[in-house]
Design a protein around this motif. Structure first.
Motif, PDB file in Angstrom:
ATOM      1  N   TYR A  58       0.827  -1.214   0.000  1.00  0.00           N
ATOM      2  CA  TYR A  58       0.000   0.000   0.000  1.00  0.00           C
ATOM      3  C   TYR A  58       0.857   1.258   0.000  1.00  0.00           C
ATOM      4  O   TYR A  58       1.996   1.263   0.477  1.00  0.00           O
ATOM      5  CB  TYR A  58      -0.926  -0.011   1.223  1.00  0.00           C
ATOM      6  N   LYS A  59       0.279   2.320  -0.526  1.00  0.00           N
ATOM      7  CA  LYS A  59       0.970   3.605  -0.580  1.00  0.00           C
ATOM      8  C   LYS A  59       0.999   4.249   0.804  1.00  0.00           C
ATOM      9  O   LYS A  59       0.223   3.893   1.677  1.00  0.00           O
ATOM     10  CB  LYS A  59       0.272   4.527  -1.578  1.00  0.00           C
ATOM     11  N   HIS A 100       0.040   7.065   2.046  1.00  0.00           N
ATOM     12  CA  HIS A 100      -1.170   7.695   2.582  1.00  0.00           C
ATOM     13  C   HIS A 100      -2.219   6.660   3.002  1.00  0.00           C
ATOM     14  O   HIS A 100      -3.173   6.980   3.718  1.00  0.00           O
ATOM     15  CB  HIS A 100      -1.761   8.666   1.554  1.00  0.00           C
ATOM     16  N   GLN A 101      -2.045   5.406   2.554  1.00  0.00           N
ATOM     17  CA  GLN A 101      -2.989   4.356   2.911  1.00  0.00           C
ATOM     18  C   GLN A 101      -2.591   3.620   4.190  1.00  0.00           C
ATOM     19  O   GLN A 101      -3.384   2.835   4.713  1.00  0.00           O
ATOM     20  CB  GLN A 101      -3.100   3.336   1.763  1.00  0.00           C
ATOM     21  N   THR A 102      -1.407   3.882   4.670  1.00  0.00           N
ATOM     22  CA  THR A 102      -0.915   3.141   5.836  1.00  0.00           C
ATOM     23  C   THR A 102      -0.781   4.014   7.088  1.00  0.00           C
ATOM     24  O   THR A 102      -0.174   3.606   8.072  1.00  0.00           O
ATOM     25  CB  THR A 102       0.451   2.494   5.534  1.00  0.00           C
ATOM     26  N   ASN A 120     -12.167   1.093   8.789  1.00  0.00           N
ATOM     27  CA  ASN A 120     -11.089   0.313   9.404  1.00  0.00           C
ATOM     28  C   ASN A 120     -10.949   0.613  10.886  1.00  0.00           C
ATOM     29  O   ASN A 120     -11.080   1.765  11.314  1.00  0.00           O
ATOM     30  CB  ASN A 120      -9.737   0.640   8.735  1.00  0.00           C
ATOM     31  N   MET A 135     -11.375   4.830   4.533  1.00  0.00           N
ATOM     32  CA  MET A 135     -10.585   5.127   3.351  1.00  0.00           C
ATOM     33  C   MET A 135     -11.301   4.559   2.131  1.00  0.00           C
ATOM     34  O   MET A 135     -12.220   3.743   2.249  1.00  0.00           O
ATOM     35  CB  MET A 135      -9.182   4.528   3.476  1.00  0.00           C
ATOM     36  N   GLU A 136     -10.884   5.002   0.965  1.00  0.00           N
ATOM     37  CA  GLU A 136     -11.543   4.567  -0.266  1.00  0.00           C
ATOM     38  C   GLU A 136     -10.652   3.599  -1.004  1.00  0.00           C
ATOM     39  O   GLU A 136      -9.432   3.804  -1.123  1.00  0.00           O
ATOM     40  CB  GLU A 136     -11.859   5.779  -1.146  1.00  0.00           C
ATOM     41  N   ALA A 137     -11.228   2.515  -1.499  1.00  0.00           N
ATOM     42  CA  ALA A 137     -10.512   1.536  -2.308  1.00  0.00           C
ATOM     43  C   ALA A 137     -11.425   1.093  -3.435  1.00  0.00           C
ATOM     44  O   ALA A 137     -12.564   0.671  -3.186  1.00  0.00           O
ATOM     45  CB  ALA A 137     -10.091   0.338  -1.462  1.00  0.00           C
TER      46      ALA A 137
END
Length: 219
Positions: A172-173, A175-177, A202, A193-195
């Motif tokens: 993951y990038k 900003h996603q972690t 989460n 978050m958006e996926a």
């Protein structure tokens, strides 16, 4: 120090009985584990004091043969019970005949209870991941997945355990972690978050390992 003194002071319960099943030795650890003082135990029948479903037959059989480990559960004087792993050895007379049995035991009550709780937790976790539309995963302190399961995986085209062994920070990038990084510092986190164009809610729950280190269990 004599062998008798060593057994008397052993951290293991040491109980000895004779041909008539009367108790002839009862050390401090036996008193602590089983709840009966030495004065209360000496001279009493082991079949009475340490009652087991098989009854006196078990203790009489041990006069004829040594046994391997046996886990037995006994009633304590205070009304509770205790699980003990015993090793039994025959005491032989001058001519090699059986003169009694010495029993050396270790209290495993706490271990069995911990095992029971762990099994219960596993059953609860299995019920959650199989019936709720969620993904539950865990990782170690470096971010490597150690658990990955949940009913919602199917909708994402993924399989249980698919990411185990891989690192969050490689997949993951940055900003996603953010939530994971904060959880690894010991801060419980909740975010959305958006996926793939869909919002994903989460929860990140830091869990301390046996050595005191944190291991997040997000869900």
């Amino acid at each position: 120090m004599s062998a008798h003194d060593t057994l008397a002071r052993s951290p293991l319960a040491v109980v000895e009985y004779g041909l008539d099943l009367a108790i002839t030795a009862w050390n401090e650890s036996a008193a602590r584990q089983l709840g009966f003082s030495r004065q209360e135990a000496m001279g009493r029948s082991i079949a009475e004091l340490l009652a087991v479903p098989e009854g006196a037959g078990l203790w009489r059989r041990l006069l004829d043969e040594d046994s391997g480990e046996q886990r037995l559960r006994h009633a304590r004087r205070d009304g509770g019970d205790v699980a003990v792993v015993w090793v039994h050895h025959r005491v032989l007379g001058a001519r090699g005949e059986a003169a009694g049995v010495v029993c050396i035991g270790r209290d495993v009550t706490a271990e069995l209870e911990a095992s029971r709780r762990q099994a219960e937790h596993q059953h609860i976790l299995r019920a959650l991941v199989e019936n709720l539309d969620v993904v539950v995963w865990a990782c170690d302190a470096s971010g490597v997945f150690t658990y990955y399961d949940g009913k919602a995986l199917a909708a994402a085209g993924m399989k249980p355990g698919q990411l185990v062994g891989l690192n969050n920070f490689d997949i993951y990038k940055e900003h996603q972690t953010g939530g994971l990084r904060r959880a690894l510092r010991g801060e419980p986190m909740h975010n959305v978050m958006e996926a793939d164009g869909k919002p994903i809610e989460n929860w990140f729950v830091p869990v301390r390992g046996e050595g005191g280190g944190r291991r997040p269990d997000p869900g």
